[in-house]
Design a protein around this motif. Structure first.
Motif, PDB file in Angstrom:
ATOM      1  N   ARG A  71      24.294 -18.629  -3.163  1.00  0.00           N
ATOM      2  CA  ARG A  71      24.133 -19.133  -4.525  1.00  0.00           C
ATOM      3  C   ARG A  71      24.483 -20.621  -4.632  1.00  0.00           C
ATOM      4  O   ARG A  71      23.887 -21.349  -5.429  1.00  0.00           O
ATOM      5  CB  ARG A  71      24.976 -18.291  -5.491  1.00  0.00           C
ATOM      6  CG  ARG A  71      24.360 -16.916  -5.751  1.00  0.00           C
ATOM      7  CD  ARG A  71      25.208 -16.059  -6.666  1.00  0.00           C
ATOM      8  NE  ARG A  71      26.341 -15.475  -5.964  1.00  0.00           N
ATOM      9  CZ  ARG A  71      27.617 -15.640  -6.293  1.00  0.00           C
ATOM     10  NH1 ARG A  71      27.941 -16.394  -7.327  1.00  0.00           N
ATOM     11  NH2 ARG A  71      28.580 -15.061  -5.592  1.00  0.00           N
ATOM     12  N   GLN A  72      25.405 -21.071  -3.817  1.00  0.00           N
ATOM     13  CA  GLN A  72      25.704 -22.501  -3.776  1.00  0.00           C
ATOM     14  C   GLN A  72      24.489 -23.288  -3.310  1.00  0.00           C
ATOM     15  O   GLN A  72      24.209 -24.384  -3.821  1.00  0.00           O
ATOM     16  CB  GLN A  72      26.894 -22.754  -2.844  1.00  0.00           C
ATOM     17  CG  GLN A  72      28.229 -22.332  -3.430  1.00  0.00           C
ATOM     18  CD  GLN A  72      29.369 -22.426  -2.426  1.00  0.00           C
ATOM     19  OE1 GLN A  72      29.146 -22.312  -1.206  1.00  0.00           O
ATOM     20  NE2 GLN A  72      30.581 -22.622  -2.907  1.00  0.00           N
ATOM     21  N   ARG A  73      23.756 -22.718  -2.378  1.00  0.00           N
ATOM     22  CA  ARG A  73      22.540 -23.379  -1.896  1.00  0.00           C
ATOM     23  C   ARG A  73      21.493 -23.446  -3.006  1.00  0.00           C
ATOM     24  O   ARG A  73      20.837 -24.484  -3.201  1.00  0.00           O
ATOM     25  CB  ARG A  73      21.993 -22.622  -0.683  1.00  0.00           C
ATOM     26  CG  ARG A  73      20.875 -23.329   0.051  1.00  0.00           C
ATOM     27  CD  ARG A  73      20.462 -22.565   1.298  1.00  0.00           C
ATOM     28  NE  ARG A  73      21.601 -22.366   2.186  1.00  0.00           N
ATOM     29  CZ  ARG A  73      22.072 -21.169   2.545  1.00  0.00           C
ATOM     30  NH1 ARG A  73      21.501 -20.057   2.091  1.00  0.00           N
ATOM     31  NH2 ARG A  73      23.098 -21.076   3.364  1.00  0.00           N
ATOM     32  N   LEU A  74      21.332 -22.349  -3.744  1.00  0.00           N
ATOM     33  CA  LEU A  74      20.397 -22.359  -4.870  1.00  0.00           C
ATOM     34  C   LEU A  74      20.824 -23.364  -5.934  1.00  0.00           C
ATOM     35  O   LEU A  74      19.987 -24.062  -6.521  1.00  0.00           O
ATOM     36  CB  LEU A  74      20.307 -20.964  -5.497  1.00  0.00           C
ATOM     37  CG  LEU A  74      19.450 -19.916  -4.805  1.00  0.00           C
ATOM     38  CD1 LEU A  74      19.548 -18.591  -5.542  1.00  0.00           C
ATOM     39  CD2 LEU A  74      17.998 -20.371  -4.717  1.00  0.00           C
ATOM     40  N   ALA A  75      22.119 -23.422  -6.198  1.00  0.00           N
ATOM     41  CA  ALA A  75      22.630 -24.361  -7.209  1.00  0.00           C
ATOM     42  C   ALA A  75      22.336 -25.796  -6.806  1.00  0.00           C
ATOM     43  O   ALA A  75      22.036 -26.649  -7.664  1.00  0.00           O
ATOM     44  CB  ALA A  75      24.135 -24.154  -7.394  1.00  0.00           C
TER      45      ALA A  75
ATOM     46  N   ASP B 240      19.840 -26.767  -4.610  1.00  0.00           N
ATOM     47  CA  ASP B 240      18.416 -27.028  -4.382  1.00  0.00           C
ATOM     48  C   ASP B 240      17.526 -26.757  -5.592  1.00  0.00           C
ATOM     49  O   ASP B 240      16.439 -27.333  -5.686  1.00  0.00           O
ATOM     50  CB  ASP B 240      17.910 -26.182  -3.207  1.00  0.00           C
ATOM     51  CG  ASP B 240      18.587 -26.533  -1.886  1.00  0.00           C
ATOM     52  OD1 ASP B 240      19.192 -27.620  -1.809  1.00  0.00           O
ATOM     53  OD2 ASP B 240      18.519 -25.708  -0.959  1.00  0.00           O
ATOM     54  N   VAL B 241      17.974 -25.861  -6.490  1.00  0.00           N
ATOM     55  CA  VAL B 241      17.114 -25.464  -7.614  1.00  0.00           C
ATOM     56  C   VAL B 241      17.724 -25.853  -8.957  1.00  0.00           C
ATOM     57  O   VAL B 241      17.139 -26.624  -9.711  1.00  0.00           O
ATOM     58  CB  VAL B 241      16.833 -23.944  -7.570  1.00  0.00           C
ATOM     59  CG1 VAL B 241      15.923 -23.539  -8.736  1.00  0.00           C
ATOM     60  CG2 VAL B 241      16.199 -23.545  -6.244  1.00  0.00           C
ATOM     61  N   HIS B 242      18.898 -25.288  -9.275  1.00  0.00           N
ATOM     62  CA  HIS B 242      19.538 -25.581 -10.563  1.00  0.00           C
ATOM     63  C   HIS B 242      21.008 -25.182 -10.484  1.00  0.00           C
ATOM     64  O   HIS B 242      21.325 -24.112  -9.958  1.00  0.00           O
ATOM     65  CB  HIS B 242      18.855 -24.815 -11.698  1.00  0.00           C
ATOM     66  CG  HIS B 242      19.215 -25.326 -13.059  1.00  0.00           C
ATOM     67  ND1 HIS B 242      20.434 -25.067 -13.651  1.00  0.00           N
ATOM     68  CD2 HIS B 242      18.523 -26.094 -13.952  1.00  0.00           C
ATOM     69  CE1 HIS B 242      20.475 -25.638 -14.835  1.00  0.00           C
ATOM     70  NE2 HIS B 242      19.335 -26.280 -15.046  1.00  0.00           N
TER      71      HIS B 242
ATOM     72  N   ASP C 250      15.999 -28.634 -20.373  1.00  0.00           N
ATOM     73  CA  ASP C 250      14.583 -28.746 -20.010  1.00  0.00           C
ATOM     74  C   ASP C 250      13.954 -27.402 -19.638  1.00  0.00           C
ATOM     75  O   ASP C 250      12.763 -27.326 -19.363  1.00  0.00           O
ATOM     76  CB  ASP C 250      14.396 -29.741 -18.869  1.00  0.00           C
ATOM     77  CG  ASP C 250      15.111 -29.332 -17.580  1.00  0.00           C
ATOM     78  OD1 ASP C 250      15.739 -28.244 -17.559  1.00  0.00           O
ATOM     79  OD2 ASP C 250      15.050 -30.104 -16.603  1.00  0.00           O
ATOM     80  N   GLY C 251      14.766 -26.342 -19.621  1.00  0.00           N
ATOM     81  CA  GLY C 251      14.240 -25.000 -19.376  1.00  0.00           C
ATOM     82  C   GLY C 251      13.976 -24.663 -17.931  1.00  0.00           C
ATOM     83  O   GLY C 251      13.445 -23.582 -17.638  1.00  0.00           O
ATOM     84  N   ARG C 252      14.368 -25.514 -16.977  1.00  0.00           N
ATOM     85  CA  ARG C 252      14.060 -25.242 -15.562  1.00  0.00           C
ATOM     86  C   ARG C 252      14.702 -23.942 -15.072  1.00  0.00           C
ATOM     87  O   ARG C 252      14.079 -23.163 -14.349  1.00  0.00           O
ATOM     88  CB  ARG C 252      14.538 -26.402 -14.682  1.00  0.00           C
ATOM     89  CG  ARG C 252      13.638 -27.614 -14.687  1.00  0.00           C
ATOM     90  CD  ARG C 252      14.043 -28.600 -13.590  1.00  0.00           C
ATOM     91  NE  ARG C 252      15.439 -29.010 -13.696  1.00  0.00           N
ATOM     92  CZ  ARG C 252      16.368 -28.745 -12.786  1.00  0.00           C
ATOM     93  NH1 ARG C 252      16.059 -28.058 -11.699  1.00  0.00           N
ATOM     94  NH2 ARG C 252      17.617 -29.181 -12.939  1.00  0.00           N
ATOM     95  N   TRP C 253      15.956 -23.732 -15.455  1.00  0.00           N
ATOM     96  CA  TRP C 253      16.676 -22.539 -14.980  1.00  0.00           C
ATOM     97  C   TRP C 253      16.029 -21.266 -15.513  1.00  0.00           C
ATOM     98  O   TRP C 253      15.733 -20.335 -14.753  1.00  0.00           O
ATOM     99  CB  TRP C 253      18.138 -22.626 -15.420  1.00  0.00           C
ATOM    100  CG  TRP C 253      18.941 -21.381 -15.220  1.00  0.00           C
ATOM    101  CD1 TRP C 253      19.394 -20.856 -14.041  1.00  0.00           C
ATOM    102  CD2 TRP C 253      19.401 -20.498 -16.250  1.00  0.00           C
ATOM    103  NE1 TRP C 253      20.117 -19.697 -14.264  1.00  0.00           N
ATOM    104  CE2 TRP C 253      20.139 -19.458 -15.613  1.00  0.00           C
ATOM    105  CE3 TRP C 253      19.282 -20.479 -17.643  1.00  0.00           C
ATOM    106  CZ2 TRP C 253      20.734 -18.418 -16.330  1.00  0.00           C
ATOM    107  CZ3 TRP C 253      19.883 -19.454 -18.359  1.00  0.00           C
ATOM    108  CH2 TRP C 253      20.594 -18.425 -17.696  1.00  0.00           C
TER     109      TRP C 253
END
Length: 275
Positions: free
Chosen positions: A78-82, A84-86, A175-178
């Motif tokens: 989840r740290q990687r997702l945080a 790289d993504v949001h 911005d709604g990305r998440w």
């Protein structure tokens, strides 16, 4: 160690309902039945799952329960997702924060009769337990009860995601990305998991407004069961529930029309109707 299932004030669901759920599950033609129990946070789904497993075992069946919470991604993932993504993806719970390959592997092994252990997640530590600490199964299963807060929930239409729903979305996802990323995950990655459930039961609260109180009661139970370990404070929990709010509200709108059986509950979790 995982705490015992949270028990509602009624000390569990009526025996007749438990028997009905078990009979419904075992009527499936598959060799290993998968009964899905869906219900928002604190609704009693873990309690009902434990009761069904206990009743199945009393009948001489080999049964076990798995929560979708037990297949959360690890904290490192989840740290990687945080990164790289949001940033909001560090927090477990929403669609996209589960290890779906692990979930499918568990179901594959259960169907093949080769399942030997069930994954478990430590919520107070916010981390999956090491595999050596997973509960082991002595024999192949006849029934797997799969429970989770949004099992069976479909994705929302993309245009409904534009306006923020709560303070979390306004402040941390302007911005709604998440929320768009989570909704895309729900649309593309979860239906294959939902399709593996033979039957779906939905525990329906009166509305979303009861969920923060129910989830706080559950949090208090978790902390009481493991004294000396820290959990969330009430303000932290109020914020945490906002991560789940959008999908929870969509589940309330859609699951009564999708589930094989819906158990409507009042604000104290007493059964209002079964349909």
């Amino acid at each position: 160690m995982k705490a015992a299932a949270y028990t509602p004030p009624s000390k569990g669901f009526p025996d007749a309902l438990v028997e009905q759920a078990l009979d419904d599950a075992m009527a499936s033609a598959t060799r290993v039945q998968v009964l899905a129990i869906s219900g928002l946070q604190g609704s009693g789904k873990s309690t009902l799952a434990a009761q069904v497993v206990a009743r199945a075992q009393a009948r001489g069946l080999r049964a076990a329960a798995l929560s979708i919470d037990d297949v959360y991604l690890t904290r490192t993932q989840r740290q990687r997702l945080a990164r790289d993504v949001h940033p909001l993806l560090l927090t477990r719970g929403p669609p996209g924060t589960h290890d779906l390959a692990l979930a499918h592997s568990v179901l594959d092994d259960a169907a093949a009769g080769t399942l030997r252990a069930l994954p478990r997640f430590d919520k107070l530590a916010d981390e999956r337990l090491p595999q050596a600490e997973w509960p082991h199964l002595a024999a192949p299963l006849d029934l797997l009860v799969f429970e989770g807060w949004f099992l069976g929930t479909p994705a929302e239409a993309a245009d409904t995601l534009d306006a923020p729903l709560n303070a979390l979305e306004r402040e941390a996802d302007a911005d709604g990305r998440w929320r768009h990323w989570c909704n895309t995950a729900l649309e593309t990655k979860y239906p294959a998991l939902w399709q593996r459930c033979d039957r779906l039961w939905f525990l329906q609260p009166p509305d979303f407004s009861v969920i923060p109180r129910w989830r706080w009661q559950q949090e208090q139970h978790l902390q009481a069961a493991q004294p000396g370990r820290s959990g969330m404070t009430r303000p932290q929990l109020e914020r945490f529930v906002q991560y789940y709010e959008r999908v929870s509200r969509h589940a309330l709108r859609t699951l009564p029309g999708i589930a094989d059986r819906t158990i409507a509950l009042d604000a104290e979790r007493a059964i209002v109707s079964v349909r």
